[in-house]
Write a protein that holds these residues in place. Structure first.
Motif, short mmCIF file in Angstrom:
data_model
loop_
_atom_site.label_atom_id
_atom_site.label_comp_id
_atom_site.label_asym_id
_atom_site.label_seq_id
_atom_site.Cartn_x
_atom_site.Cartn_y
_atom_site.Cartn_z
N LEU A 23 32.09 36.24 42.33
CA LEU A 23 32.73 36.05 43.54
C LEU A 23 31.74 35.97 44.76
O LEU A 23 32.00 35.02 45.84
CB LEU A 23 33.60 37.47 43.97
CG LEU A 23 33.84 37.66 45.28
CD1 LEU A 23 35.31 36.45 45.70
CD2 LEU A 23 34.65 39.01 45.51
N ILE A 24 30.71 36.74 44.53
CA ILE A 24 29.47 36.43 45.62
C ILE A 24 29.07 34.84 45.44
O ILE A 24 28.68 34.43 46.51
CB ILE A 24 28.49 37.55 45.21
CG1 ILE A 24 28.81 38.85 45.36
CG2 ILE A 24 27.08 37.31 46.13
CD1 ILE A 24 27.81 40.15 45.00
N LYS A 25 28.88 34.55 44.34
CA LYS A 25 28.10 32.94 44.06
C LYS A 25 29.09 32.04 44.89
O LYS A 25 28.57 31.28 45.50
CB LYS A 25 28.01 32.98 42.76
CG LYS A 25 27.56 31.53 42.30
CD LYS A 25 27.52 31.25 40.93
CE LYS A 25 27.07 29.85 40.68
NZ LYS A 25 26.89 29.58 39.05
N VAL A 26 30.65 32.21 44.60
CA VAL A 26 31.42 31.35 44.94
C VAL A 26 31.85 31.23 46.43
O VAL A 26 31.49 30.31 47.08
CB VAL A 26 32.73 31.34 44.27
CG1 VAL A 26 34.05 30.34 44.89
CG2 VAL A 26 32.78 31.01 42.78
N SER A 27 31.74 32.50 46.86
CA SER A 27 31.50 32.74 48.47
C SER A 27 30.49 32.22 49.22
O SER A 27 30.76 31.48 50.11
CB SER A 27 31.74 34.16 48.84
OG SER A 27 33.08 34.84 48.07
N GLY A 42 41.33 42.01 43.98
CA GLY A 42 40.03 42.07 43.23
C GLY A 42 38.80 43.00 43.49
O GLY A 42 39.04 44.29 43.68
N PRO A 43 37.55 42.55 43.22
CA PRO A 43 36.35 43.49 43.43
C PRO A 43 36.44 44.17 44.74
O PRO A 43 36.07 45.38 44.87
CB PRO A 43 35.15 42.56 43.18
CG PRO A 43 35.55 41.38 42.44
CD PRO A 43 37.16 41.28 42.80
N VAL A 44 36.65 43.29 45.90
CA VAL A 44 36.48 44.12 47.23
C VAL A 44 37.62 45.17 47.38
O VAL A 44 37.23 46.30 48.11
CB VAL A 44 36.37 42.93 48.49
CG1 VAL A 44 35.39 42.01 48.23
CG2 VAL A 44 37.77 42.18 48.27
N VAL A 59 42.05 40.54 37.00
CA VAL A 59 42.10 39.46 36.16
C VAL A 59 41.86 38.12 36.87
O VAL A 59 41.31 36.96 36.20
CB VAL A 59 43.46 39.21 35.06
CG1 VAL A 59 43.85 40.35 34.54
CG2 VAL A 59 44.40 38.90 36.39
N ASP A 60 41.59 38.29 38.25
CA ASP A 60 41.43 36.86 38.79
C ASP A 60 40.66 37.19 40.23
O ASP A 60 40.46 38.35 40.53
CB ASP A 60 42.35 35.89 38.87
CG ASP A 60 43.83 36.60 39.78
OD1 ASP A 60 43.39 37.54 40.52
OD2 ASP A 60 44.77 36.51 39.33
N LEU A 61 40.05 36.28 40.86
CA LEU A 61 39.40 36.76 42.18
C LEU A 61 40.44 35.78 43.12
O LEU A 61 40.77 34.67 42.98
CB LEU A 61 38.18 35.92 42.06
CG LEU A 61 37.18 36.40 41.21
CD1 LEU A 61 35.81 35.53 41.18
CD2 LEU A 61 36.72 37.96 41.30
N ILE A 110 36.78 32.22 31.28
CA ILE A 110 36.51 33.73 31.68
C ILE A 110 36.88 34.05 32.90
O ILE A 110 37.46 35.04 33.23
CB ILE A 110 34.75 33.79 31.27
CG1 ILE A 110 34.62 33.66 29.94
CG2 ILE A 110 34.30 35.21 31.66
CD1 ILE A 110 33.10 33.53 29.68
N VAL A 111 36.56 33.10 33.95
CA VAL A 111 36.61 33.70 35.48
C VAL A 111 37.59 32.71 36.04
O VAL A 111 37.92 31.64 35.75
CB VAL A 111 35.41 33.39 36.04
CG1 VAL A 111 35.87 33.89 37.86
CG2 VAL A 111 34.27 34.29 35.69
N ASN A 112 38.76 33.57 36.58
CA ASN A 112 39.82 32.76 37.25
C ASN A 112 39.82 32.77 38.75
O ASN A 112 39.62 33.89 39.23
CB ASN A 112 41.31 33.24 36.85
CG ASN A 112 41.66 32.84 35.11
OD1 ASN A 112 40.94 32.00 34.64
ND2 ASN A 112 42.38 33.72 34.78
#
Length: 318
Positions: A23-27, A42-44, A59-61, A110-112
């Motif tokens: 998430l950090i990388k994509v943002s 999600g994580p936040v 399961v997703d971002l 793996i990552v959605n």
């Protein structure tokens, strides 16, 4: 067994840490390309409600971007190891953005990432679409990186509308709201102003009623008084009955077969939003587009396929 539970937990921790890093990388990638990325759920949400990114399963971002930069964002992600879950969606989005409100991209299975350009689809429009979300953000610091997230009041507004839209089919959605309120400073006056502006009184106060009744959430006196009003109690108790009546069903069935309830319709404000809810039942959905791969010149047939698929799914539910 304890060993199985421990392994399951370790797998969850590993997955959540991986997804948070992504998430950090994509943002950052989107921001570097001039696209404002807003992270939500999600994580936040896990970090803001529970204090860490591993206490809540996801399961997703979810990332919200501007409508006019959506195709750019998709292209950037595709150039960075992501692929569209359904390629047919891209052609549809270029023609009519209102068909969907999000698109899923995957990386190595793996990552959605669910890339959103609207928070809700046409069948559940509320006044939240009239708020300028960009003016109601706050920075969220994690691992020396700053993410854009909804401010606390918008967060509660969104989570409540999302839960009501889906008939509160997952009790953890209520738990999320309770923990978020307990672990964050809420400007209740500001939240009440947002509720009034978005005309979501029935949705928000019914949500608070459920959180109070089912999960014993302590609320300010002014909120307690509002959820005790007769017109709010009527909807709140109907939601409570629906919740308990369908609890086992919700545990046993896939969320794609969720029930459509009259209370979802009744809790919306105004004739326009209720009409959109009805019309959306006739409009082809993502599942309808997936059920038949029609050429572009025959796309009108999706409107004929829609009632057939609707009846099939309805019979499976019943």
């Amino acid at each position: 067994t304890f060993a199985f539970m421990k392994q399951t937990y370790m797998n969850l921790v590993k997955t959540n840490m991986l997804m948070t890093s992504e998430l950090i990388k994509v943002s950052k990638l989107l921001e570097e390309n001039g696209i404002k990325a807003i992270a939500f759920k999600g994580p936040v949400l896990s970090a803001m409600a529970y204090g860490d990114v591993i206490s809540r399963q996801y399961v997703d971002l979810d990332i919200l971007v501007d409508d006019d930069r959506l195709l750019d964002a998709i292209e950037i992600l595709k150039n960075n190891e992501y692929s569209l879950e359904d390629d047919f969606k891209l052609d549809l989005l270029k023609k009519n953005r209102s068909i969907f409100h999000d698109v899923t991209l995957r990386k190595n299975n793996i990552v959605n990432i669910e890339l959103h350009w609207r928070l809700f689809s046409d069948e559940y429009m509320t006044g939240i679409s009239d708020l300028n979300i960009k003016e109601n953000l706050r920075p969220f610091e994690y691992q020396n990186q700053t993410l854009n997230v909804f401010d606390n009041e918008i967060q509660i507004l969104y989570l409540s509308i999302h839960g009501a839209k889906h008939n509160w089919e997952r009790i953890e959605w209520l738990v999320d709201i309770v923990r978020f309120i307990e672990n964050n400073t809420i400007n209740w006056k500001r939240l009440l102003d947002f509720i009034q502006k978005t005309k979501t009184e029935k949705i928000l106060f019914s949500t608070f009623y459920l959180c109070k009744t089912i999960l014993d959430l302590s609320l300010p006196k002014e909120i307690e008084e509002k959820i005790e009003k007769s017109n709010i109690l009527k909807f709140s108790k109907r939601f409570e009955i629906f919740f308990y009546k369908n609890f086992n069903y919700m545990l046993e069935h896939d969320k794609k077969t969720k029930k459509i309830s009259k209370i979802q319709f009744d809790i919306l404000h105004g004739y326009k939003n209720k009409l959109l809810f009805i019309l959306a039942l006739l409009k082809p959905t993502e599942l309808d587009y997936q059920s038949a791969n029609l050429p572009k010149y025959m796309s009108f047939l999706y409107y004929l396929i829609r009632p057939i698929n609707f009846l099939i799914r309805r019979n499976k539910i019943n």
